[in-house]
Motif scaffolding. Sequence first.
Motif, PDB file in Angstrom:
ATOM      1  N   TRP A   1       0.826  -1.217   0.000  1.00 32.06           N
ATOM      2  CA  TRP A   1       0.000   0.000   0.000  1.00 32.06           C
ATOM      3  C   TRP A   1       0.857   1.263   0.000  1.00 32.06           C
ATOM      4  O   TRP A   1       0.657   2.163  -0.798  1.00 32.06           O
ATOM      5  CB  TRP A   1      -0.910   0.045   1.215  1.00 32.06           C
ATOM      6  CG  TRP A   1      -1.909  -1.043   1.340  1.00 32.06           C
ATOM      7  CD1 TRP A   1      -2.408  -1.853   0.364  1.00 32.06           C
ATOM      8  CD2 TRP A   1      -2.560  -1.433   2.548  1.00 32.06           C
ATOM      9  NE1 TRP A   1      -3.327  -2.727   0.888  1.00 32.06           N
ATOM     10  CE2 TRP A   1      -3.439  -2.493   2.232  1.00 32.06           C
ATOM     11  CE3 TRP A   1      -2.490  -1.003   3.872  1.00 32.06           C
ATOM     12  CZ2 TRP A   1      -4.238  -3.110   3.188  1.00 32.06           C
ATOM     13  CZ3 TRP A   1      -3.284  -1.622   4.822  1.00 32.06           C
ATOM     14  CH2 TRP A   1      -4.148  -2.666   4.480  1.00 32.06           C
ATOM     15  N   GLY A   2       1.796   1.330   0.927  1.00 30.87           N
ATOM     16  CA  GLY A   2       2.615   2.528   1.070  1.00 30.87           C
ATOM     17  C   GLY A   2       3.549   2.741  -0.099  1.00 30.87           C
ATOM     18  O   GLY A   2       3.781   3.867  -0.536  1.00 30.87           O
ATOM     19  N   MET A   3       4.098   1.645  -0.613  1.00 28.83           N
ATOM     20  CA  MET A   3       4.998   1.778  -1.759  1.00 28.83           C
ATOM     21  C   MET A   3       4.246   2.311  -2.968  1.00 28.83           C
ATOM     22  O   MET A   3       4.726   3.202  -3.665  1.00 28.83           O
ATOM     23  CB  MET A   3       5.649   0.434  -2.079  1.00 28.83           C
ATOM     24  CG  MET A   3       6.582  -0.018  -0.978  1.00 28.83           C
ATOM     25  SD  MET A   3       7.563  -1.414  -1.478  1.00 28.83           S
ATOM     26  CE  MET A   3       8.534  -0.683  -2.746  1.00 28.83           C
ATOM     27  N   GLU A   4       3.051   1.756  -3.206  1.00 23.18           N
ATOM     28  CA  GLU A   4       2.272   2.220  -4.348  1.00 23.18           C
ATOM     29  C   GLU A   4       1.922   3.694  -4.200  1.00 23.18           C
ATOM     30  O   GLU A   4       2.016   4.467  -5.160  1.00 23.18           O
ATOM     31  CB  GLU A   4       0.999   1.396  -4.501  1.00 23.18           C
ATOM     32  CG  GLU A   4       0.169   1.868  -5.699  1.00 23.18           C
ATOM     33  CD  GLU A   4      -1.172   1.192  -5.817  1.00 23.18           C
ATOM     34  OE1 GLU A   4      -1.569   0.925  -6.970  1.00 23.18           O
ATOM     35  OE2 GLU A   4      -1.836   0.954  -4.787  1.00 23.18           O
ATOM     36  N   ASP A   5       1.531   4.092  -3.008  1.00 29.57           N
ATOM     37  CA  ASP A   5       1.118   5.465  -2.763  1.00 29.57           C
ATOM     38  C   ASP A   5       2.231   6.454  -3.097  1.00 29.57           C
ATOM     39  O   ASP A   5       1.971   7.517  -3.675  1.00 29.57           O
ATOM     40  CB  ASP A   5       0.681   5.621  -1.302  1.00 29.57           C
ATOM     41  CG  ASP A   5      -0.151   6.856  -1.074  1.00 29.57           C
ATOM     42  OD1 ASP A   5      -1.144   7.046  -1.809  1.00 29.57           O
ATOM     43  OD2 ASP A   5       0.188   7.623  -0.157  1.00 29.57           O
ATOM     44  N   LEU A   6       3.462   6.115  -2.780  1.00 35.07           N
ATOM     45  CA  LEU A   6       4.586   7.011  -3.062  1.00 35.07           C
ATOM     46  C   LEU A   6       5.041   6.951  -4.516  1.00 35.07           C
ATOM     47  O   LEU A   6       5.350   7.978  -5.114  1.00 35.07           O
ATOM     48  CB  LEU A   6       5.753   6.689  -2.128  1.00 35.07           C
ATOM     49  CG  LEU A   6       5.503   7.000  -0.656  1.00 35.07           C
ATOM     50  CD1 LEU A   6       6.650   6.476   0.201  1.00 35.07           C
ATOM     51  CD2 LEU A   6       5.298   8.479  -0.432  1.00 35.07           C
TER      52      LEU A   6
ATOM     53  N   ASN B   1      -6.508   7.317   5.837  1.00 32.39           N
ATOM     54  CA  ASN B   1      -5.893   7.143   7.157  1.00 32.39           C
ATOM     55  C   ASN B   1      -5.371   5.724   7.359  1.00 32.39           C
ATOM     56  O   ASN B   1      -5.108   5.317   8.490  1.00 32.39           O
ATOM     57  CB  ASN B   1      -6.893   7.503   8.263  1.00 32.39           C
ATOM     58  CG  ASN B   1      -7.254   8.975   8.214  1.00 32.39           C
ATOM     59  OD1 ASN B   1      -6.397   9.819   8.012  1.00 32.39           O
ATOM     60  ND2 ASN B   1      -8.526   9.273   8.366  1.00 32.39           N
ATOM     61  N   GLY B   2      -5.217   4.987   6.262  1.00 35.87           N
ATOM     62  CA  GLY B   2      -4.730   3.612   6.345  1.00 35.87           C
ATOM     63  C   GLY B   2      -3.265   3.551   6.751  1.00 35.87           C
ATOM     64  O   GLY B   2      -2.519   4.533   6.672  1.00 35.87           O
ATOM     65  N   TYR B   3      -2.849   2.372   7.172  1.00 39.02           N
ATOM     66  CA  TYR B   3      -1.489   2.148   7.670  1.00 39.02           C
ATOM     67  C   TYR B   3      -0.456   2.186   6.551  1.00 39.02           C
ATOM     68  O   TYR B   3      -0.651   1.609   5.487  1.00 39.02           O
ATOM     69  CB  TYR B   3      -1.427   0.777   8.366  1.00 39.02           C
ATOM     70  CG  TYR B   3      -0.030   0.327   8.693  1.00 39.02           C
ATOM     71  CD1 TYR B   3       0.639   0.850   9.795  1.00 39.02           C
ATOM     72  CD2 TYR B   3       0.634  -0.603   7.898  1.00 39.02           C
ATOM     73  CE1 TYR B   3       1.932   0.445  10.101  1.00 39.02           C
ATOM     74  CE2 TYR B   3       1.919  -1.019   8.195  1.00 39.02           C
ATOM     75  CZ  TYR B   3       2.570  -0.490   9.295  1.00 39.02           C
ATOM     76  OH  TYR B   3       3.848  -0.882   9.581  1.00 39.02           O
ATOM     77  N   THR B   4       0.640   2.856   6.823  1.00 36.87           N
ATOM     78  CA  THR B   4       1.822   2.781   5.965  1.00 36.87           C
ATOM     79  C   THR B   4       3.061   3.017   6.817  1.00 36.87           C
ATOM     80  O   THR B   4       3.014   3.757   7.796  1.00 36.87           O
ATOM     81  CB  THR B   4       1.781   3.778   4.798  1.00 36.87           C
ATOM     82  OG1 THR B   4       2.952   3.566   3.985  1.00 36.87           O
ATOM     83  CG2 THR B   4       1.749   5.216   5.260  1.00 36.87           C
ATOM     84  N   CYS B   5       4.130   2.366   6.463  1.00 32.34           N
ATOM     85  CA  CYS B   5       5.413   2.606   7.128  1.00 32.34           C
ATOM     86  C   CYS B   5       6.414   3.189   6.124  1.00 32.34           C
ATOM     87  O   CYS B   5       7.598   3.286   6.411  1.00 32.34           O
ATOM     88  CB  CYS B   5       5.944   1.310   7.742  1.00 32.34           C
ATOM     89  SG  CYS B   5       6.246   0.000   6.550  1.00 32.34           S
ATOM     90  N   HIS B   6       5.929   3.593   4.964  1.00 37.55           N
ATOM     91  CA  HIS B   6       6.795   4.107   3.910  1.00 37.55           C
ATOM     92  C   HIS B   6       6.748   5.623   3.865  1.00 37.55           C
ATOM     93  O   HIS B   6       5.669   6.222   3.926  1.00 37.55           O
ATOM     94  CB  HIS B   6       6.373   3.537   2.549  1.00 37.55           C
ATOM     95  CG  HIS B   6       6.580   2.068   2.454  1.00 37.55           C
ATOM     96  ND1 HIS B   6       5.596   1.160   2.767  1.00 37.55           N
ATOM     97  CD2 HIS B   6       7.660   1.340   2.104  1.00 37.55           C
ATOM     98  CE1 HIS B   6       6.066  -0.060   2.604  1.00 37.55           C
ATOM     99  NE2 HIS B   6       7.314   0.024   2.200  1.00 37.55           N
ATOM    100  N   PHE B   7       7.923   6.211   3.752  1.00 37.03           N
ATOM    101  CA  PHE B   7       8.044   7.648   3.562  1.00 37.03           C
ATOM    102  C   PHE B   7       9.463   7.917   3.076  1.00 37.03           C
ATOM    103  O   PHE B   7      10.359   7.088   3.255  1.00 37.03           O
ATOM    104  CB  PHE B   7       7.733   8.425   4.852  1.00 37.03           C
ATOM    105  CG  PHE B   7       8.600   8.064   6.021  1.00 37.03           C
ATOM    106  CD1 PHE B   7       9.756   8.794   6.299  1.00 37.03           C
ATOM    107  CD2 PHE B   7       8.282   6.988   6.849  1.00 37.03           C
ATOM    108  CE1 PHE B   7      10.569   8.452   7.385  1.00 37.03           C
ATOM    109  CE2 PHE B   7       9.085   6.645   7.933  1.00 37.03           C
ATOM    110  CZ  PHE B   7      10.233   7.379   8.198  1.00 37.03           C
TER     111      PHE B   7
END
Length: 163
Positions: A15-20, A150-156
Amino acid sequence: MENLKKAYIAGGCFWGMEDLFRVRPGVKDTQVGYIGGSNDNPTYPNHPGHAEGIEITYDPNETSYRKLLDYFFRMHDPSTVDQQGNDRGSSYRSALFIQDEQEEETAREIIKIVDDAARWPGKVVTTLEPYTKFWPAEEYHQDYLLKNPNGYTCHFERFGTFL
């Protein structure tokens, strides 16, 4: 559109990787899915050995595999084995799914640059695995953080370019 290329990466929860990656210059499309495992037609409850990965469709006239990897190594911790944030297990491994010799050469070059920079707590443990097949994840996983802000991500993005 015929000159577009695809890259296949995994670095923790997709999820987080796609978002970025979806908003990176030159990236035309992203899709989350399962890659590198042992069963056909994997699903979220049944994807043994598969990583949660993303398929990145990009225009090589606007960006490069090298630039995508530079960003990849800045937005997740490539020095942890089978873990990103609270997610643990081989599904969350850091991996590059290599399609040809040029990608492998570029991956090894960027990994050396990242290791030499010593910004992470340890050496890069990202695996280089042969690309086999990418299986798109269920629809509710696609664009998850757009659907669930507001979903979980650990990517930034942790720091600037390695290049």
